[in-house]
Design a protein around this motif. Sequence first.
Motif, PDB file in Angstrom:
ATOM      1  N   MET A 137       0.843  -1.188   0.000  1.00  0.00           N
ATOM      2  CA  MET A 137       0.000   0.000   0.000  1.00  0.00           C
ATOM      3  C   MET A 137       0.886   1.248   0.000  1.00  0.00           C
ATOM      4  SD  MET A 137      -3.130  -1.160   0.028  1.00  0.00           S
ATOM      5  CE  MET A 137      -2.362  -2.284  -1.152  1.00  0.00           C
ATOM      6  N   PRO A 138       0.730   2.137  -0.962  1.00  0.00           N
ATOM      7  CA  PRO A 138       1.591   3.323  -1.041  1.00  0.00           C
ATOM      8  C   PRO A 138       1.281   4.324   0.058  1.00  0.00           C
ATOM      9  CG  PRO A 138      -0.148   3.460  -2.683  1.00  0.00           C
ATOM     10  CD  PRO A 138      -0.264   2.103  -2.062  1.00  0.00           C
ATOM     11  N   ASN A 139       2.328   4.836   0.672  1.00  0.00           N
ATOM     12  CA  ASN A 139       2.130   5.831   1.731  1.00  0.00           C
ATOM     13  C   ASN A 139       1.443   7.095   1.206  1.00  0.00           C
ATOM     14  OD1 ASN A 139       3.262   4.331   3.848  1.00  0.00           O
ATOM     15  ND2 ASN A 139       5.331   4.905   3.242  1.00  0.00           N
ATOM     16  N   ARG A 140       1.777   7.505  -0.005  1.00  0.00           N
ATOM     17  CA  ARG A 140       1.227   8.747  -0.549  1.00  0.00           C
ATOM     18  C   ARG A 140      -0.295   8.690  -0.665  1.00  0.00           C
ATOM     19  NH1 ARG A 140       3.435  10.311  -6.282  1.00  0.00           N
ATOM     20  NH2 ARG A 140       2.338   8.373  -6.729  1.00  0.00           N
ATOM     21  N   GLU A 141      -0.834   7.554  -1.108  1.00  0.00           N
ATOM     22  CA  GLU A 141      -2.273   7.455  -1.317  1.00  0.00           C
ATOM     23  C   GLU A 141      -3.035   6.862  -0.143  1.00  0.00           C
ATOM     24  OE1 GLU A 141      -0.471   7.911  -5.286  1.00  0.00           O
ATOM     25  OE2 GLU A 141      -0.064   6.493  -3.645  1.00  0.00           O
ATOM     26  N   VAL A 142      -2.330   6.311   0.850  1.00  0.00           N
ATOM     27  CA  VAL A 142      -3.026   5.646   1.963  1.00  0.00           C
ATOM     28  C   VAL A 142      -2.652   6.269   3.312  1.00  0.00           C
ATOM     29  CG1 VAL A 142      -3.424   3.451   3.152  1.00  0.00           C
ATOM     30  CG2 VAL A 142      -3.184   3.487   0.661  1.00  0.00           C
ATOM     31  N   ILE A 143      -1.393   6.176   3.697  1.00  0.00           N
ATOM     32  CA  ILE A 143      -0.981   6.581   5.042  1.00  0.00           C
ATOM     33  C   ILE A 143      -1.057   8.087   5.245  1.00  0.00           C
ATOM     34  CG2 ILE A 143       0.891   6.539   6.727  1.00  0.00           C
ATOM     35  CD1 ILE A 143      -0.436   3.813   6.170  1.00  0.00           C
ATOM     36  N   LEU A 144      -0.591   8.865   4.284  1.00  0.00           N
ATOM     37  CA  LEU A 144      -0.585  10.318   4.451  1.00  0.00           C
ATOM     38  C   LEU A 144      -1.994  10.911   4.486  1.00  0.00           C
ATOM     39  CD1 LEU A 144       2.495  11.312   2.264  1.00  0.00           C
ATOM     40  CD2 LEU A 144       2.367  11.071   4.750  1.00  0.00           C
ATOM     41  N   PRO A 145      -2.922  10.510   3.597  1.00  0.00           N
ATOM     42  CA  PRO A 145      -4.283  11.036   3.701  1.00  0.00           C
ATOM     43  C   PRO A 145      -4.976  10.653   5.002  1.00  0.00           C
ATOM     44  CG  PRO A 145      -3.908  10.142   1.511  1.00  0.00           C
ATOM     45  CD  PRO A 145      -2.736   9.739   2.351  1.00  0.00           C
ATOM     46  N   LEU A 146      -4.733   9.432   5.481  1.00  0.00           N
ATOM     47  CA  LEU A 146      -5.328   9.035   6.761  1.00  0.00           C
ATOM     48  C   LEU A 146      -4.725   9.860   7.896  1.00  0.00           C
ATOM     49  CD1 LEU A 146      -6.995   7.371   8.688  1.00  0.00           C
ATOM     50  CD2 LEU A 146      -5.351   5.487   8.421  1.00  0.00           C
ATOM     51  N   GLY A 147      -3.422  10.102   7.850  1.00  0.00           N
ATOM     52  CA  GLY A 147      -2.805  10.947   8.868  1.00  0.00           C
ATOM     53  C   GLY A 147      -3.418  12.333   8.899  1.00  0.00           C
ATOM     54  N   GLU A 148      -3.688  12.882   7.722  1.00  0.00           N
ATOM     55  CA  GLU A 148      -4.317  14.208   7.657  1.00  0.00           C
ATOM     56  C   GLU A 148      -5.714  14.171   8.270  1.00  0.00           C
ATOM     57  OE1 GLU A 148      -5.635  17.554   4.302  1.00  0.00           O
ATOM     58  OE2 GLU A 148      -4.356  15.868   3.749  1.00  0.00           O
ATOM     59  N   ALA A 149      -6.470  13.111   7.991  1.00  0.00           N
ATOM     60  CA  ALA A 149      -7.818  12.991   8.557  1.00  0.00           C
ATOM     61  C   ALA A 149      -7.769  12.864  10.069  1.00  0.00           C
ATOM     62  CB  ALA A 149      -8.539  11.794   7.942  1.00  0.00           C
ATOM     63  N   LEU A 150      -6.718  12.242  10.588  1.00  0.00           N
ATOM     64  CA  LEU A 150      -6.563  12.078  12.034  1.00  0.00           C
ATOM     65  C   LEU A 150      -6.093  13.357  12.717  1.00  0.00           C
ATOM     66  CD1 LEU A 150      -4.767   8.606  12.263  1.00  0.00           C
ATOM     67  CD2 LEU A 150      -7.078   9.126  13.074  1.00  0.00           C
ATOM     68  N   GLY A 151      -5.391  14.205  11.973  1.00  0.00           N
ATOM     69  CA  GLY A 151      -4.739  15.350  12.586  1.00  0.00           C
ATOM     70  C   GLY A 151      -3.348  15.014  13.065  1.00  0.00           C
ATOM     71  N   ALA A 152      -2.754  13.937  12.508  1.00  0.00           N
ATOM     72  CA  ALA A 152      -1.382  13.538  12.828  1.00  0.00           C
ATOM     73  C   ALA A 152      -0.499  13.845  11.621  1.00  0.00           C
ATOM     74  CB  ALA A 152      -1.317  12.054  13.176  1.00  0.00           C
ATOM     75  N   ASP A 153       0.812  13.737  11.815  1.00  0.00           N
ATOM     76  CA  ASP A 153       1.751  14.085  10.755  1.00  0.00           C
ATOM     77  C   ASP A 153       2.724  12.929  10.540  1.00  0.00           C
ATOM     78  OD1 ASP A 153       3.504  15.162   8.957  1.00  0.00           O
ATOM     79  OD2 ASP A 153       3.898  16.989  10.096  1.00  0.00           O
ATOM     80  N   PRO A 154       2.355  11.959   9.682  1.00  0.00           N
ATOM     81  CA  PRO A 154       3.224  10.789   9.501  1.00  0.00           C
ATOM     82  C   PRO A 154       4.606  11.126   8.973  1.00  0.00           C
ATOM     83  CG  PRO A 154       1.030  10.392   8.599  1.00  0.00           C
ATOM     84  CD  PRO A 154       1.115  11.859   8.908  1.00  0.00           C
TER      85      PRO A 154
END
Length: 232
Positions: A137-154
């Motif tokens: 799973m690519p971080n750009r399309e999965v982890i980073l958008p979820l981090g933004e939705a959480l209010g965290a900064d991966p």
Amino acid sequence: MGRVTGLVGGEQATAEEAAFYDRLRPLVESYGSAAGIRRIAVVGNQPLDPSDERAAVIDSADLVIRVNGFRMDDDEGPAAVGRRVDVVVFNRGVRPTPWFFADYTDRVYLMIEPGRLLWENPKLPEFWPADLGIVTMPNREVILPLGEALGADPRAGGQWATTGTVMLWIATRLFPHATIDATGFSFIDAPDQTSWNHAYGDPSAVGAEHRIDLESALMRGWIDSGRISYHH
């Protein structure tokens, strides 16, 4: 509140994210019900009391997704979390359980690697079967958008969602119009816990990279909106 489908509020996918999930969807669909994916069961690893009803909800879904070192019900034991799995979402640090590789040719394995943003070694675990492919799973399309939705900064803060929340995030984006039944996420009721109890295996500490209070708030929003149904 009745169920809703579709992405919630500001969680709408960008064109790049949507294109990624469009590419992944046919593969995942091929492991689910031939009649289509209308309902998904997403199962975390919290220890759960026996429940014939919960197990039936899981096993009757069109697609069953489990995470990391999951367990499944034994033939001889009480029903609690069902006996099916179609998709496994895991990270490189997974500790395989007796169910992790069982019937692996009938499942698709999706690997997340948020640690690659900072430090993680890209090698596969030595115990990985030579004939088992994985989809990263690519971080750009999965982890980073979820981090933004959480209010965290991966990327800069070194904080990202647990694999269980990533699993649920992927499910909502792969099948935005499917209904989702979720279970086994202890942080919903205990967002201040500092260790995990697992349905199989020893407890472990909640990693410093996780903000499960933020994950709890996000998931409660999904429950309150009707986007997912949660089963204790």
